[in-house]
Design a protein around this motif. Structure first.
Motif, mmCIF file in Angstrom:
data_model
loop_
_atom_site.group_PDB
_atom_site.id
_atom_site.type_symbol
_atom_site.label_atom_id
_atom_site.label_comp_id
_atom_site.label_asym_id
_atom_site.label_seq_id
_atom_site.Cartn_x
_atom_site.Cartn_y
_atom_site.Cartn_z
ATOM 1 N N ARG A 20 0.788 -1.196 -0.117
ATOM 2 C CA ARG A 20 -0.076 -0.067 -0.076
ATOM 3 C C ARG A 20 1.041 1.420 -0.069
ATOM 4 O O ARG A 20 0.554 2.276 -0.789
ATOM 5 N N ILE A 21 1.828 1.313 0.911
ATOM 6 C CA ILE A 21 2.826 2.350 0.665
ATOM 7 C C ILE A 21 3.658 2.565 -0.633
ATOM 8 O O ILE A 21 3.679 3.678 -0.885
ATOM 9 N N PRO A 75 13.650 2.888 -0.492
ATOM 10 C CA PRO A 75 13.805 3.942 0.362
ATOM 11 C C PRO A 75 12.733 4.706 0.617
ATOM 12 O O PRO A 75 12.520 5.171 1.920
ATOM 13 N N LEU A 76 11.777 5.072 -0.211
ATOM 14 C CA LEU A 76 10.623 5.805 0.207
ATOM 15 C C LEU A 76 9.533 5.099 1.103
ATOM 16 O O LEU A 76 8.951 5.638 2.039
ATOM 17 N N VAL A 77 9.553 3.728 0.696
ATOM 18 C CA VAL A 77 8.684 2.922 1.388
ATOM 19 C C VAL A 77 9.199 2.781 2.903
ATOM 20 O O VAL A 77 8.294 2.809 3.869
ATOM 21 N N ARG A 78 10.412 2.359 3.061
ATOM 22 C CA ARG A 78 11.014 2.185 4.396
ATOM 23 C C ARG A 78 10.647 3.413 5.281
ATOM 24 O O ARG A 78 10.455 3.376 6.464
ATOM 25 N N ALA A 79 11.031 4.587 4.690
ATOM 26 C CA ALA A 79 10.986 5.936 5.439
ATOM 27 C C ALA A 79 9.303 6.081 5.777
ATOM 28 O O ALA A 79 9.063 6.545 7.037
ATOM 29 N N ALA A 93 7.300 3.910 6.246
ATOM 30 C CA ALA A 93 6.683 2.796 7.185
ATOM 31 C C ALA A 93 7.216 2.897 8.500
ATOM 32 O O ALA A 93 6.585 2.798 9.628
ATOM 33 N N VAL A 94 8.363 3.649 8.748
ATOM 34 C CA VAL A 94 8.941 4.106 10.059
ATOM 35 C C VAL A 94 7.886 5.182 10.453
ATOM 36 O O VAL A 94 7.805 5.130 11.708
ATOM 37 N N GLU A 95 7.516 6.121 9.798
ATOM 38 C CA GLU A 95 6.520 7.143 10.232
ATOM 39 C C GLU A 95 5.517 6.624 10.835
ATOM 40 O O GLU A 95 5.010 7.087 11.881
ATOM 41 N N LEU A 96 4.685 5.614 9.820
ATOM 42 C CA LEU A 96 3.459 4.955 10.282
ATOM 43 C C LEU A 96 3.517 4.181 11.653
ATOM 44 O O LEU A 96 2.896 4.195 12.698
ATOM 45 N N THR A 97 4.872 3.715 11.899
ATOM 46 C CA THR A 97 5.220 2.684 13.059
ATOM 47 C C THR A 97 5.105 3.501 14.277
ATOM 48 O O THR A 97 4.948 3.440 15.313
ATOM 49 N N ALA A 98 5.903 4.653 14.017
ATOM 50 C CA ALA A 98 6.317 5.763 15.213
ATOM 51 C C ALA A 98 4.941 6.532 15.640
ATOM 52 O O ALA A 98 4.849 6.849 16.708
ATOM 53 N N ALA A 99 3.964 6.531 14.998
ATOM 54 C CA ALA A 99 2.599 6.850 15.270
ATOM 55 C C ALA A 99 1.789 5.816 15.958
ATOM 56 O O ALA A 99 0.753 6.194 16.655
ATOM 57 N N VAL A 149 3.654 6.203 -2.445
ATOM 58 C CA VAL A 149 4.818 7.053 -2.792
ATOM 59 C C VAL A 149 5.112 7.248 -4.259
ATOM 60 O O VAL A 149 5.849 7.879 -4.651
ATOM 61 N N VAL A 150 4.250 6.733 -5.078
ATOM 62 C CA VAL A 150 4.265 6.858 -6.612
ATOM 63 C C VAL A 150 3.078 7.368 -7.224
ATOM 64 O O VAL A 150 2.771 7.478 -8.291
#
Length: 198
Positions: free
Chosen positions: A33-34, A89-93, A95-101, A38-39
């Motif tokens: 989904r991410i 790299p866009l997907v990883r970044a 995913a980190v944002e979503l997990t942090a929330a 990102v595209v």
């Protein structure tokens, strides 16, 4: 927070397992989904893909024509690597944002099709792998509209079952019925998630 990395080859039924885990209270961070997000039109990700592959990979409305892009990258390992260098790299970044929330104490399942291929297995507390026999996977992909040849090519482009098993804490077999899969997910949740996450 318990972080689970969920992976499996195309057609293995990983999305079904993801839904079963969500029904048990897990928050799902879905890399597919991410990757679409990102595209989307107007994103730097899509602009970079057009810069590399040209406007032939765009649909008439300016969105990414996934079939056109797939035709380019699945036939050419170098092209696939160039695409991966943009998107991963866009997907990883994100995913980190979503997990942090996610609030503390919640089980987070990162649904990552290319978890093994991208070397991310060490990022998780548990790695859960979904597998199904090759004939079942091809059949599922053909039902989704791929040709058998394309299905085999996409399976071959990913990590092997052996490579996934080598990094798995748990392997679920999805060659049978949905009920059998759900029983395996229940056992995984009861034995490995509840004792840690409460």
């Amino acid at each position: 927070m318990l972080r689970i990395g969920l992976t499996g080859g195309i057609g293995s039924g990983k999305s079904t397992v993801s839904a079963l885990l969500a029904a048990r209270g897990a928050v799902i961070v879905d890399a597919d989904r991410i990757a679409r997000e990102v595209v989307e039109p107007g994103t730097p990700g899509l602009a970079r893909i057009v810069e590399i592959f040209g406007e032939r990979i765009l649909a008439a409305d300016g969105s990414l024509d996934r079939a056109a892009l797939a035709a380019v990258v699945f036939a050419d390992a170098q092209a696939r690597s160039r695409l991966d260098a943009i998107v991963h790299p866009l997907v990883r970044a994100r995913a980190v944002e979503l997990t942090a929330a996610v609030p503390p104490g919640v089980v987070v399942v990162n649904d990552v099709p290319l978890l093994v291929e991208t070397g991310q297995t060490s990022s998780y507390d548990l790695v859960l792998v979904v597998q199904a026999d090759p004939a079942t996977r091809v059949s599922r992909l053909v039902q989704r509209g791929l040709t058998a040849e394309d299905a085999h090519a996409r399976i071959a482009a990913q990590a092997s079952d052996d490579e996934r098993r080598a990094v798995a804490d748990v392997v679920l077999d999805n060659s049978g019925t949905l009920e059998e899969l759900a029983e395996q997910v229940d056992r995984f949740w009861a034995e490995l998630v509840v004792p840690v996450a409460g």
